[in-house]
Design an enzyme around this catalytic site. Structure first.
Site, PDB file in Angstrom:
ATOM      1  N   GLY A  50      31.756  47.075  40.247  1.00 32.46           N
ATOM      2  CA  GLY A  50      32.196  47.722  41.221  1.00 32.46           C
ATOM      3  C   GLY A  50      33.470  48.200  41.143  1.00 32.46           C
ATOM      4  O   GLY A  50      33.915  49.629  41.749  1.00 32.46           O
ATOM      5  N   ALA A  81      42.214  43.159  36.318  1.00 31.40           N
ATOM      6  CA  ALA A  81      41.183  42.400  36.082  1.00 31.40           C
ATOM      7  C   ALA A  81      41.669  40.930  36.002  1.00 31.40           C
ATOM      8  O   ALA A  81      41.794  40.162  36.735  1.00 31.40           O
ATOM      9  CB  ALA A  81      40.177  42.621  34.945  1.00 31.40           C
ATOM     10  N   ARG A  82      41.673  40.445  34.558  1.00 32.59           N
ATOM     11  CA  ARG A  82      42.433  38.987  34.608  1.00 32.59           C
ATOM     12  C   ARG A  82      43.275  39.350  33.270  1.00 32.59           C
ATOM     13  O   ARG A  82      43.016  39.997  32.261  1.00 32.59           O
ATOM     14  CB  ARG A  82      41.123  38.129  34.182  1.00 32.59           C
ATOM     15  CG  ARG A  82      40.171  37.820  35.358  1.00 32.59           C
ATOM     16  CD  ARG A  82      41.175  37.016  36.271  1.00 32.59           C
ATOM     17  NE  ARG A  82      40.387  36.521  37.560  1.00 32.59           N
ATOM     18  CZ  ARG A  82      40.420  37.103  38.783  1.00 32.59           C
ATOM     19  NH1 ARG A  82      41.044  38.287  38.582  1.00 32.59           N
ATOM     20  NH2 ARG A  82      39.770  36.551  39.534  1.00 32.59           N
ATOM     21  N   GLU A 104      49.988  32.692  35.483  1.00 29.32           N
ATOM     22  CA  GLU A 104      50.521  33.021  36.605  1.00 29.32           C
ATOM     23  C   GLU A 104      51.029  31.886  37.586  1.00 29.32           C
ATOM     24  O   GLU A 104      50.292  30.923  37.524  1.00 29.32           O
ATOM     25  CB  GLU A 104      49.360  33.885  37.314  1.00 29.32           C
ATOM     26  CG  GLU A 104      49.042  35.235  36.654  1.00 29.32           C
ATOM     27  CD  GLU A 104      47.971  35.847  37.276  1.00 29.32           C
ATOM     28  OE1 GLU A 104      47.447  35.579  38.272  1.00 29.32           O
ATOM     29  OE2 GLU A 104      47.446  37.027  36.976  1.00 29.32           O
ATOM     30  N   HIS A 131      49.760  40.215  40.893  1.00 28.05           N
ATOM     31  CA  HIS A 131      48.488  40.107  41.285  1.00 28.05           C
ATOM     32  C   HIS A 131      48.075  40.471  42.780  1.00 28.05           C
ATOM     33  O   HIS A 131      47.455  39.702  43.558  1.00 28.05           O
ATOM     34  CB  HIS A 131      47.915  38.704  41.216  1.00 28.05           C
ATOM     35  CG  HIS A 131      46.550  38.312  40.846  1.00 28.05           C
ATOM     36  ND1 HIS A 131      46.250  37.282  40.081  1.00 28.05           N
ATOM     37  CD2 HIS A 131      45.584  39.065  41.362  1.00 28.05           C
ATOM     38  CE1 HIS A 131      44.907  37.550  39.922  1.00 28.05           C
ATOM     39  NE2 HIS A 131      44.406  38.357  40.809  1.00 28.05           N
TER      40      HIS A 131
END
Length: 281
Positions: A107, A191-192, A221, A240
Site C-alpha cells: 500500500g 518503514a522499519r 526507538e 516515527h
C-alpha cells in the site's frame, strides 16, 4: 482487548491480563507481538493494513517531503537564514529526471509511486515477485522480483524502503548494498529501522558517499540522546510520525473500533493474522 502500539507483547504479559481475547494493533506492524504465544493461548491477533485508512497515503507524503527536504538541504537553509548569512545558499538538487527505486510495492509503495510520478522521475521497483502489470498501472518502468535488488540499487538516485521487517529483510541495506548505490544517492526510510544497518549508513554519510538520508524509524526507538544521526545536516530525522496525521488516525480508529464491536458480537474479525491457528484449535 489489548492495543499494543509500539510496546512488546510476549506470553508472560498476556498471562497477566485476565480474559484477554484480542490483541488489536493500532496500524499494521506486528513485529513486537509474539503471535505464536497468542495463538497458544487462544488469543486473536489483528492489525489494520495501511491501504484504505489514509495511513499509506500519509506515509507516502512523508517520504516525498523527506526526499525534497534532503535534496534541497533544508536544515542548512534554515540555519543560513537564522544566522543572517548570504542569501541564495545552499544549492539544492532537483528530483526531476532522477531515478527513484522503491523496495516494497504494498500500500505505501504504491501510494508513493503515484506521488513521485508528477515530479518527472524515472520509477523502478522490487517486490517479492516481478509484476509487469502493476508497473504498467503505476507508470513505473519495471517492477522486478527480489533477484533484481542489486540492479535497482545501482540505478537508484533515491532509494525508498517501503517493506515490512522480517528475518529475510533485516539489514537489507547493509554495507555492501549501500556501496552499490550511485554516488550522492539519497536513502529514505519510513518503514522499519531494522531494514538498515545504521552503523553502515552513518559511515556512508561521513564519507560523503550519500547526498543524505530521510529517516522516520531507527534500529532502537526512541533514538538515543546525542545520536550522530539526529545532529547531521544531511539527515532529516523525525520521531516515527510518518503515518501520524489527522486523516490516518481517523481511518485507523474506525477500523480498530469496528473490530472491537465484531469481537463483542461474536462476528468474524477483520485482518486476524492467526485465524488459521485458532481455527485448528
Amino acid at each position: 482487548v489489548l492495543i499494543p502500539a509500539m510496546a512488546r507483547i510476549d506470553g508472560a504479559l498476556m498471562d497477566r491480563i485476565a480474559g484477554l481475547r484480542l490483541i488489536q494493533q493500532w496500524g499494521a506492524g506486528l513485529e513486537g507481538v509474539d503471535i505464536d504465544a497468542a495463538s497458544a493461548r487462544r488469543i486473536a491477533v489483528a492489525n489494520v493494513p495501511t491501504p484504505g485508512t489514509g495511513n499509506a497515503e500519509s506515509v507516502a507524503e512523508w517520504c516525498v517531503m523527506a526526499a525534497i527536504a534532503v535534496s534541497r538541504r533544508l536544515p542548512v537553509a534554515i540555519r543560513t537564514l537564522q544566522a543572517a548569512k548570504t542569501w541564495g545558499y545552499p544549492m539544492g538538487r532537483a528530483l526531476l529526471g532522477r531515478t527513484a527505486g522503491i523496495v516494497g510495492l504494498g500500500g505505501i509503495g504504491q501510494a508513493l509511486a503515484a506521488r513521485l510520478r508528477p515530479f518527472g522521475m524515472r520509477l523502478i521497483g522490487v517486490k517479492r515477485s516481478a509484476d509487469p502489470e502493476l508497473a504498467r498501472r503505476l507508470g513505473m518502468e519495471w517492477i522486478g522480483g527480489r533477484e533484481r535488488l542489486a540492479e535497482l540499487l545501482r540505478q537508484s538516485d533515491y532509494l525508498f524502503l517501503c517493506l515490512p521487517l522480517r528475518e529475510d529483510t533485516r539489514a537489507i541495506l547493509d554495507e555492501s548494498a549501500l556501496a552499490m548505490l550511485p554516488a550522492h544517492a539519497c536513502v529514505v526510510n519510513a518503514a522499519r529501522g531494522g531494514l538498515i544497518d545504521q552503523s553502515a549508513l552513518l559511515r556512508a554519510l561521513e564519507q560523503g558517499r550519500l547526498c543524505g538520508a530521510g529517516l522516520d524509524v531507527f534500529e532502537h526507538e526512541p533514538l538515543a540522546p546525542g545520536s550522530p544521526l539526529a545532529a547531521r545536516e544531511d539527515v532529516l530525522a523525525t520521531p516515527h510520525i510518518a503515518g501520524v496525521t489527522d486523516v490516518s488516525y481517523r481511518g485507523i480508529a474506525q477500523r480498530v473500533a469496528a473490530n472491537v464491536r465484531r469481537l463483542l458480537t461474536n462476528q468474524p474479525l477483520q485482518n486476524c493474522v492467526n485465524q488459521d491457528a485458532l481455527a485448528k484449535q
